[in-house]
Design a protein around this motif. Structure first.
Motif, PDB file in Angstrom:
ATOM      1  N   GLU A   1     -73.839  42.715 -35.005  1.00 38.95           N
ATOM      2  CA  GLU A   1     -73.136  42.936 -34.661  1.00 38.95           C
ATOM      3  C   GLU A   1     -72.474  42.921 -33.332  1.00 38.95           C
ATOM      4  O   GLU A   1     -71.445  41.898 -32.894  1.00 38.95           O
ATOM      5  CB  GLU A   1     -71.801  44.622 -34.970  1.00 38.95           C
ATOM      6  N   THR A   2     -73.388  43.223 -32.584  1.00 42.76           N
ATOM      7  CA  THR A   2     -74.025  42.928 -31.517  1.00 42.76           C
ATOM      8  C   THR A   2     -74.024  41.483 -30.890  1.00 42.76           C
ATOM      9  O   THR A   2     -73.950  40.683 -29.712  1.00 42.76           O
ATOM     10  CB  THR A   2     -74.852  43.730 -30.634  1.00 42.76           C
ATOM     11  N   PHE A   3     -75.378  40.636 -31.795  1.00 47.30           N
ATOM     12  CA  PHE A   3     -75.389  39.641 -31.567  1.00 47.30           C
ATOM     13  C   PHE A   3     -74.283  38.719 -32.036  1.00 47.30           C
ATOM     14  O   PHE A   3     -74.144  37.300 -31.315  1.00 47.30           O
ATOM     15  CB  PHE A   3     -77.019  39.289 -32.617  1.00 47.30           C
ATOM     16  N   ARG A   4     -73.699  38.750 -33.551  1.00 48.53           N
ATOM     17  CA  ARG A   4     -72.475  38.142 -33.340  1.00 48.53           C
ATOM     18  C   ARG A   4     -71.452  38.489 -31.794  1.00 48.53           C
ATOM     19  O   ARG A   4     -70.479  36.846 -32.072  1.00 48.53           O
ATOM     20  CB  ARG A   4     -72.078  39.144 -34.509  1.00 48.53           C
ATOM     21  N   GLN A   5     -71.414  39.242 -31.031  1.00 53.25           N
ATOM     22  CA  GLN A   5     -70.449  39.619 -29.956  1.00 53.25           C
ATOM     23  C   GLN A   5     -70.702  38.550 -29.330  1.00 53.25           C
ATOM     24  O   GLN A   5     -69.753  38.257 -28.521  1.00 53.25           O
ATOM     25  CB  GLN A   5     -70.123  41.577 -29.660  1.00 53.25           C
TER      26      GLN A   5
ATOM     27  N   ILE B   1     -72.554  35.255 -29.627  1.00 56.61           N
ATOM     28  CA  ILE B   1     -72.468  34.357 -29.991  1.00 56.61           C
ATOM     29  C   ILE B   1     -70.926  34.040 -29.883  1.00 56.61           C
ATOM     30  O   ILE B   1     -70.497  33.602 -29.266  1.00 56.61           O
ATOM     31  CB  ILE B   1     -72.314  34.513 -31.205  1.00 56.61           C
ATOM     32  N   ARG B   2     -69.669  35.330 -30.042  1.00 57.31           N
ATOM     33  CA  ARG B   2     -68.122  34.704 -30.441  1.00 57.31           C
ATOM     34  C   ARG B   2     -68.053  34.889 -28.245  1.00 57.31           C
ATOM     35  O   ARG B   2     -67.154  33.797 -28.272  1.00 57.31           O
ATOM     36  CB  ARG B   2     -68.038  36.122 -30.559  1.00 57.31           C
ATOM     37  N   TYR B   3     -68.784  35.593 -27.181  1.00 54.60           N
ATOM     38  CA  TYR B   3     -68.315  35.821 -26.094  1.00 54.60           C
ATOM     39  C   TYR B   3     -68.422  34.190 -25.664  1.00 54.60           C
ATOM     40  O   TYR B   3     -67.831  33.604 -24.685  1.00 54.60           O
ATOM     41  CB  TYR B   3     -69.201  36.812 -25.661  1.00 54.60           C
ATOM     42  N   PHE B   4     -69.738  33.183 -25.867  1.00 49.71           N
ATOM     43  CA  PHE B   4     -70.242  32.178 -25.361  1.00 49.71           C
ATOM     44  C   PHE B   4     -69.557  31.249 -26.472  1.00 49.71           C
ATOM     45  O   PHE B   4     -68.608  30.020 -25.696  1.00 49.71           O
ATOM     46  CB  PHE B   4     -71.483  32.072 -25.418  1.00 49.71           C
ATOM     47  N   LYS B   5     -68.872  30.658 -27.442  1.00 49.57           N
ATOM     48  CA  LYS B   5     -67.805  30.275 -28.279  1.00 49.57           C
ATOM     49  C   LYS B   5     -66.556  30.752 -27.846  1.00 49.57           C
ATOM     50  O   LYS B   5     -66.290  29.162 -27.671  1.00 49.57           O
ATOM     51  CB  LYS B   5     -67.915  30.629 -29.954  1.00 49.57           C
ATOM     52  N   GLY B   6     -66.265  31.611 -27.169  1.00 48.79           N
ATOM     53  CA  GLY B   6     -64.958  31.670 -26.031  1.00 48.79           C
ATOM     54  C   GLY B   6     -65.421  30.997 -24.990  1.00 48.79           C
ATOM     55  O   GLY B   6     -63.792  31.036 -24.352  1.00 48.79           O
ATOM     56  N   LYS B   7     -66.224  31.002 -24.926  1.00 53.97           N
ATOM     57  CA  LYS B   7     -65.880  29.753 -23.474  1.00 53.97           C
ATOM     58  C   LYS B   7     -66.418  28.600 -23.443  1.00 53.97           C
ATOM     59  O   LYS B   7     -66.161  28.170 -22.191  1.00 53.97           O
ATOM     60  CB  LYS B   7     -67.509  30.257 -22.443  1.00 53.97           C
TER      61      LYS B   7
ATOM     62  N   THR C   1     -77.312  35.112 -42.256  1.00 54.13           N
ATOM     63  CA  THR C   1     -75.599  35.268 -41.767  1.00 54.13           C
ATOM     64  C   THR C   1     -74.485  35.496 -40.746  1.00 54.13           C
ATOM     65  O   THR C   1     -73.821  35.264 -40.824  1.00 54.13           O
ATOM     66  CB  THR C   1     -75.633  36.720 -42.910  1.00 54.13           C
ATOM     67  N   VAL C   2     -74.784  35.924 -39.573  1.00 54.23           N
ATOM     68  CA  VAL C   2     -74.392  35.856 -38.395  1.00 54.23           C
ATOM     69  C   VAL C   2     -73.843  34.805 -38.125  1.00 54.23           C
ATOM     70  O   VAL C   2     -72.561  34.407 -37.703  1.00 54.23           O
ATOM     71  CB  VAL C   2     -74.920  36.955 -37.542  1.00 54.23           C
ATOM     72  N   ILE C   3     -75.127  34.149 -38.134  1.00 53.07           N
ATOM     73  CA  ILE C   3     -74.752  32.598 -37.671  1.00 53.07           C
ATOM     74  C   ILE C   3     -74.415  31.277 -38.674  1.00 53.07           C
ATOM     75  O   ILE C   3     -73.610  30.646 -38.039  1.00 53.07           O
ATOM     76  CB  ILE C   3     -76.545  32.251 -37.764  1.00 53.07           C
ATOM     77  N   GLU C   4     -75.069  31.773 -39.616  1.00 42.60           N
ATOM     78  CA  GLU C   4     -73.548  31.520 -40.727  1.00 42.60           C
ATOM     79  C   GLU C   4     -72.484  31.189 -40.491  1.00 42.60           C
ATOM     80  O   GLU C   4     -71.555  30.606 -41.357  1.00 42.60           O
ATOM     81  CB  GLU C   4     -74.800  31.255 -42.174  1.00 42.60           C
ATOM     82  N   GLU C   5     -72.025  32.731 -41.138  1.00 46.07           N
ATOM     83  CA  GLU C   5     -70.691  32.931 -40.535  1.00 46.07           C
ATOM     84  C   GLU C   5     -69.882  33.029 -39.362  1.00 46.07           C
ATOM     85  O   GLU C   5     -69.002  32.479 -39.277  1.00 46.07           O
ATOM     86  CB  GLU C   5     -70.000  34.566 -40.804  1.00 46.07           C
ATOM     87  N   GLU C   6     -70.039  32.485 -38.522  1.00 50.93           N
ATOM     88  CA  GLU C   6     -69.997  32.341 -37.360  1.00 50.93           C
ATOM     89  C   GLU C   6     -69.965  30.625 -37.253  1.00 50.93           C
ATOM     90  O   GLU C   6     -69.820  30.144 -35.241  1.00 50.93           O
ATOM     91  CB  GLU C   6     -70.787  32.632 -35.477  1.00 50.93           C
ATOM     92  N   VAL C   7     -70.180  29.608 -38.022  1.00 50.27           N
ATOM     93  CA  VAL C   7     -70.609  28.660 -37.868  1.00 50.27           C
ATOM     94  C   VAL C   7     -71.271  28.266 -36.220  1.00 50.27           C
ATOM     95  O   VAL C   7     -70.806  27.533 -35.962  1.00 50.27           O
ATOM     96  CB  VAL C   7     -69.277  28.061 -38.393  1.00 50.27           C
TER      97      VAL C   7
END
Length: 104
Positions: free
Chosen positions: A58-62, A64-70, A97-103
């Motif tokens: 979940e930290t890894f997911r956050q 990814i999302r942080y940088f995708k938001g940039k 799984t996280v990488i696949e879910e976060e595309v």
């Protein structure tokens, strides 16, 4: 060929938060990232096996999302798992799984 670094001096953020993912986002928000991440650039999340530990999925997911938001032009997850197969480690710790879910 590597471009000149945008930041040449170390930048540190120290946070106290019992929740790893929240602490990560708080720390990232303290760093001068607005000058680093442009919409056309590639962002690389890299780990080096000699000095890395595995963070929770979940930290890894956050992260990814942080940088995708940039709005990077391209987000790359780069890692070296040391002695084990990187795809195997990514599968075992849940990163795949996280990488696949976060595309990513």
């Amino acid at each position: 060929m590597r471009k000149k670094r945008k930041i040449t001096e170390p930048v540190v953020a120290i946070i106290s938060n019992p929740y790893e993912g929240d602490a990560l986002v708080e720390a990232l928000n303290l760093l001068p990232l607005e000058n680093l991440v442009q919409s056309e650039e590639t962002v690389v999340k890299n780990q080096f096996p000699e000095n890395s530990v595995v963070v929770g999925t979940e930290t890894f997911r956050q992260l990814i999302r942080y940088f995708k938001g940039k709005i990077p032009g391209h987000l790359v997850i780069a890692a070296d798992s040391g002695g084990a197969s990187t795809p195997q480690v990514f599968e075992q710790v849940g990163y795949k799984t996280v990488i696949e879910e976060e595309v990513v």
